[in-house]
Design an enzyme around this catalytic site. Sequence first.
Site, mmCIF file in Angstrom:
data_model
loop_
_atom_site.group_PDB
_atom_site.id
_atom_site.type_symbol
_atom_site.label_atom_id
_atom_site.label_comp_id
_atom_site.label_asym_id
_atom_site.label_seq_id
_atom_site.Cartn_x
_atom_site.Cartn_y
_atom_site.Cartn_z
ATOM 1 N N CYS A 29 0.826 -1.210 0.000
ATOM 2 C CA CYS A 29 0.000 0.000 0.000
ATOM 3 C C CYS A 29 0.864 1.267 0.000
ATOM 4 C CB CYS A 29 -0.965 -0.010 1.183
ATOM 5 S SG CYS A 29 -0.377 -0.903 2.594
ATOM 6 N N ASN A 71 -8.107 -3.158 0.314
ATOM 7 C CA ASN A 71 -6.758 -3.682 0.509
ATOM 8 C C ASN A 71 -6.342 -4.732 -0.515
ATOM 9 O OD1 ASN A 71 -8.186 -3.672 3.616
ATOM 10 N ND2 ASN A 71 -6.610 -2.157 3.114
ATOM 11 N N VAL A 85 -2.426 -8.237 -2.688
ATOM 12 C CA VAL A 85 -3.048 -8.127 -1.377
ATOM 13 C C VAL A 85 -2.148 -7.307 -0.465
ATOM 14 C CG1 VAL A 85 -3.939 -9.430 0.593
ATOM 15 C CG2 VAL A 85 -4.005 -10.435 -1.696
ATOM 16 N N CYS A 86 -2.726 -6.300 0.203
ATOM 17 C CA CYS A 86 -1.931 -5.537 1.159
ATOM 18 C C CYS A 86 -2.187 -6.078 2.561
ATOM 19 C CB CYS A 86 -2.257 -4.051 1.114
ATOM 20 S SG CYS A 86 -1.100 -3.094 2.116
ATOM 21 N N LEU A 87 -1.332 -7.021 2.956
ATOM 22 C CA LEU A 87 -1.443 -7.598 4.293
ATOM 23 C C LEU A 87 -0.029 -7.560 4.860
ATOM 24 C CD1 LEU A 87 -3.182 -9.110 6.388
ATOM 25 C CD2 LEU A 87 -2.602 -11.232 5.212
#
Lengths: 447, 264
Positions: free
Chosen positions: A209, B185, B192-194
Amino acid sequence: MAETEASRSRDLDKLLLRRGNLVGPRFEPGTELRDDLQTYARVLVVGAGGLGCELLKDLALSGFRNLDVIDMDRIEVTNLNRQFLFRLEDVGKPKAEVAAKRVMERISGANIVPHFCRIEDKEIDFYNDFNIIALGLDSLEARSYINNVACSFLEYDSDDNPREETIKPMVDGGTEGFKGHARVILPGITPCFECTIWLFPPQVKFPLCTLAETPRTAAHCIEYAHLIKWNEVHGGTAFDPDNPKHMKWVYDEAVKRAELFGIPGVTYSLTQGVVKNIIPAIASTNAIISAACALETLKIATECSKTMSNYLTYNGSEGLHTKVAEFERDKDCLVCGPGVLIELDPSITLQKFMDLLEEHPKLRLSKASVTHQGKNLYMQAPPVLEEMTRPNLSLPVFDLMGKLSKDVVHVNGMTSKNDQKVSCLRKLRLVFKGVDGVTDMDTAGGA
Amino acid sequence: MMGEGLSEGKGERHGRVMFGGGKRKENNGDFEREKRELKSLLLLLLGFIAELPKPKPPTKLCSSIIIISLSFLCVFFSTRTMIKLFKVKEKQRELAENANGGAPIKKQSAGELRLHKDISELNLPKSCAIQFPNGKDDLMNFEVTIRPDDGYYLGGTFLFSFNVSPIYPHEAPKVKCKTKVYHPNIDLEGNVCLNILREDWKPVLNINTVIYGLYHLFTEPNYEDPLNHDAAAVLRDNPKLFESNVRRAMAGGYVGQTFFARCM
Ligand SMILES: [Zn+2]
């Protein structure tokens, strides 16, 4: 001719023909040693890049004549500044082939066999033909693979002592800019890669992100282009870091991204560095590390000196600092450790075997899952795998393991430690009673 | 080009050796000079390695281990030198040349073994299921289906692919979302933003933790770590609209310009 030969080995002779106070306990100086080194020692050099080129040349100059080199890469123009065996006209040719040819042209008597392929393409037996494996690699995966192969030849006797003739020594070099390391791995005696994998710090990974929303550095812009933008635009085509067109595309996108956020510093070489996780190589570091590795290889073969024990680090970024640290083995290492020796009757079923593990004084292992050379014999979970492997429970372990007289299996499950249930993963050496591999071969030979 | 991540050893600092001159080698393939340099370097290294004080092992425990292993060395390397051993092996090799080699045996990497442990200890909630498309012996590539039983995504079915490296758990598994989803997300390409999949991955984590992490992305989508910027902004500013967008996407339809296939 004889005179040239003598002058060529003059320095080697100082190590091999004379006694000294640094020599190994079994060292026997003499011309026979030098001749044996040339005739019988077979060394595999893994990698023909910056370090591999140096290693090949150093080993050939150190009296080794039977050398093989394996590398899957072709020569790129950016290699030429330090991979000194290559010339402009070699660009596009396999590194292993050109490196072997160049060293043989310059060092008479050297017999170098190139292998232009991936290390995984060779059968395990290929690696067993070499007495020593010298590594000039740039990835942890490749090191781990070779380590696994070399340790797979290692056998232990019934007292858990390594059998000397099964030890496949490895000498590993690595450089990163002005830093480097050289180490000696004698499986069963000194720590293997897996014993000390914590020495390799994990690669820094930026949160996706951050890359997508708030890039702050040039590396963020490059990783955005590489990890997010590439898939968005190219869909199914996998990014290939060795394809210069792919790299150029990522670079161009990174530049656009950097301009958008007003971030300086995106260059083509930084793009290569970030994407391939590499730090620019320094030719002199390669030369120093390779010299240390070649020397260790010579010491292992001839015992003209005790081998380094067992890990040398070199740092030339500010002045010069070097030290040797002695790391210890992980006695429970899944790769190089002896594991627990268990004798089994060939008729024992997998279910009975698992019951035995629960009673075994050294293991006390319940809820076992069992795997043998990539085949999952039984899995406790998840239900889908438990169901698939359940039929094996009633079959003899001997049959499930392909009727080998002995082999290694790995089991995991629960055991007690200080009255607490803990999960554990163990290596077991299974030997089947009354099934002697040697007798088997004799019978086959006689038939 | 060479090493990957080198770290300083655990031992203490010992000798400090300086090479004088600072002469830099040029790569012009001058073997005579290379040879001279190598010779001097060989002797130099041989000398200084011998002169270094014996490094102190990191702990007392390991010093005893080292002593044991050294005594091993003496016991085992007592009769034949390595080169004699090579000689014997070479003779054996020549003899064996005609014999056919054994079948290629697949050696399991330490990563596969650790993964085997992770998988055999999986304890998943009812809403998560795991599949092995390549059969029971390929654990390195598998799929996880998540059917959230709570929150905005209730009723949807989301497929994730896992790819695990041979150096697992040194490296996190690579995870992609194969179902196109409207989610702050998860982007439209399935990234995937994890945090535990990238910056916060630790070797003590396992596959179970990752699957739980993915599950929580559906029960608690988070607009602070956006990969799908539009979805994140809607979730932050207008949760009601976000909810209806999620419903529309899962039922199969357009959200803005983007089409989502039905996944309920
Ligand atoms: Zn080990």
